[in-house]
Design a protein around this motif. Sequence first.
Motif, PDB file in Angstrom:
ATOM      1  N   ASP A 237      73.544  14.278  30.697  1.00  0.00           N
ATOM      2  CA  ASP A 237      74.518  14.754  29.867  1.00  0.00           C
ATOM      3  C   ASP A 237      75.527  14.618  31.086  1.00  0.00           C
ATOM      4  O   ASP A 237      76.236  16.029  30.883  1.00  0.00           O
ATOM      5  CB  ASP A 237      74.628  15.176  29.006  1.00  0.00           C
ATOM      6  CG  ASP A 237      75.996  14.745  27.942  1.00  0.00           C
ATOM      7  OD1 ASP A 237      76.906  14.708  28.430  1.00  0.00           O
ATOM      8  OD2 ASP A 237      76.637  16.233  26.843  1.00  0.00           O
ATOM      9  N   PRO A 244      73.937  11.991  26.586  1.00  0.00           N
ATOM     10  CA  PRO A 244      73.236  12.078  27.505  1.00  0.00           C
ATOM     11  C   PRO A 244      73.297  10.622  27.919  1.00  0.00           C
ATOM     12  O   PRO A 244      74.082   9.660  27.344  1.00  0.00           O
ATOM     13  CB  PRO A 244      71.713  11.357  26.544  1.00  0.00           C
ATOM     14  CG  PRO A 244      71.588  11.234  25.664  1.00  0.00           C
ATOM     15  CD  PRO A 244      72.655  11.402  24.416  1.00  0.00           C
ATOM     16  N   SER A 245      73.807  10.435  29.157  1.00  0.00           N
ATOM     17  CA  SER A 245      74.835   9.385  29.781  1.00  0.00           C
ATOM     18  C   SER A 245      74.110   7.865  29.918  1.00  0.00           C
ATOM     19  O   SER A 245      74.684   6.993  29.710  1.00  0.00           O
ATOM     20  CB  SER A 245      74.200   9.609  31.379  1.00  0.00           C
ATOM     21  OG  SER A 245      75.244  10.816  31.881  1.00  0.00           O
TER      22      SER A 245
END
Length: 317
Positions: A237, A244-245
């Motif tokens: 993240d 979360p990215s």
Amino acid sequence: MKRIQLVVPLLTLILLGSCKNDDNGPEAEVVPPRLLSEVAAENDEELQEFLKSHFYNYEDFEEPIDPGFDMIVRIDTIAGDNADKRTLWEDVQTESIVVESADYGLDDGEEIQHNLYYVVVRDGVGDSPTFADNTVLQYEGSLLNGDAFDASNTPVNQYLSGNLIPGYAIGVEKFNAGEGPVDNGDGTVSFEDYGIGILFIPSGLGYFDRPPTGSGIPQYAPLIFKIDLLSFEPDTDFDGDGIPSILEDINGDGDLNNDNTDEDSEPFGVFLADHNDTDDDADGIPTRDEIDIDEEGNVTFRDTDGDGVWDHLDNDE
């Protein structure tokens, strides 16, 4: 075949010649970048020639590994006493990636396939990172002639969707991490059974016509990177907004940097993609406060007004 969109600075024109003081002097010549297709073909020929005429010290990595071996990859020419060595070409794997010339400021509309070559020297015992993960690794970058231009002497953190050249970021995903960090009891840590590999990157997936100033990298130069992938953070993240990215890749193209929900609302010159923005819709409410996170860290997105747009991306919910 993978397709990427590069995040690159504005085109800088190269001026040749000198400007004289008198108004009637000759004008400086503006030299545009070379065609992406021309350079891609040239680089691929250079890389294939290199891979077919060089080898790495693969015998040192064969089991059982000598406990005194330093685990460093060394590349040499196939000649003389090394004439019978296995070529890199016999070990290399390839991924095809499409690059658009517009990403380098060219207006010719080219979309050119580039070959990223990589060799898995040693399989790590862990998993592979995604394009959205933070990694811990060591690396060494060099030109095809062996001249090194960059290296990390100690482990470094690298976020694969950060400011990295595309071929490098995509290539690191091909390797597996190891185990660790292991506390050595003396204030240091170590990693075990980590993945080791080599990347061979054409300039269209590297710096093309704009290498960093003072780097020693020529324009249009293919690059080699040796990688020790020690560890990575699953479900990174990056901006700490609770998502979360990898879940902020809204259009699903594997490129986090072209997903910017609130671009039209951001201050001039300040553009933050969602994976680097703690308020993705610029409504003044932090993204973290517009989602639900359970005790195990699982994220649930809300759609309060039922319009099909999640609250953290909807500034009028």
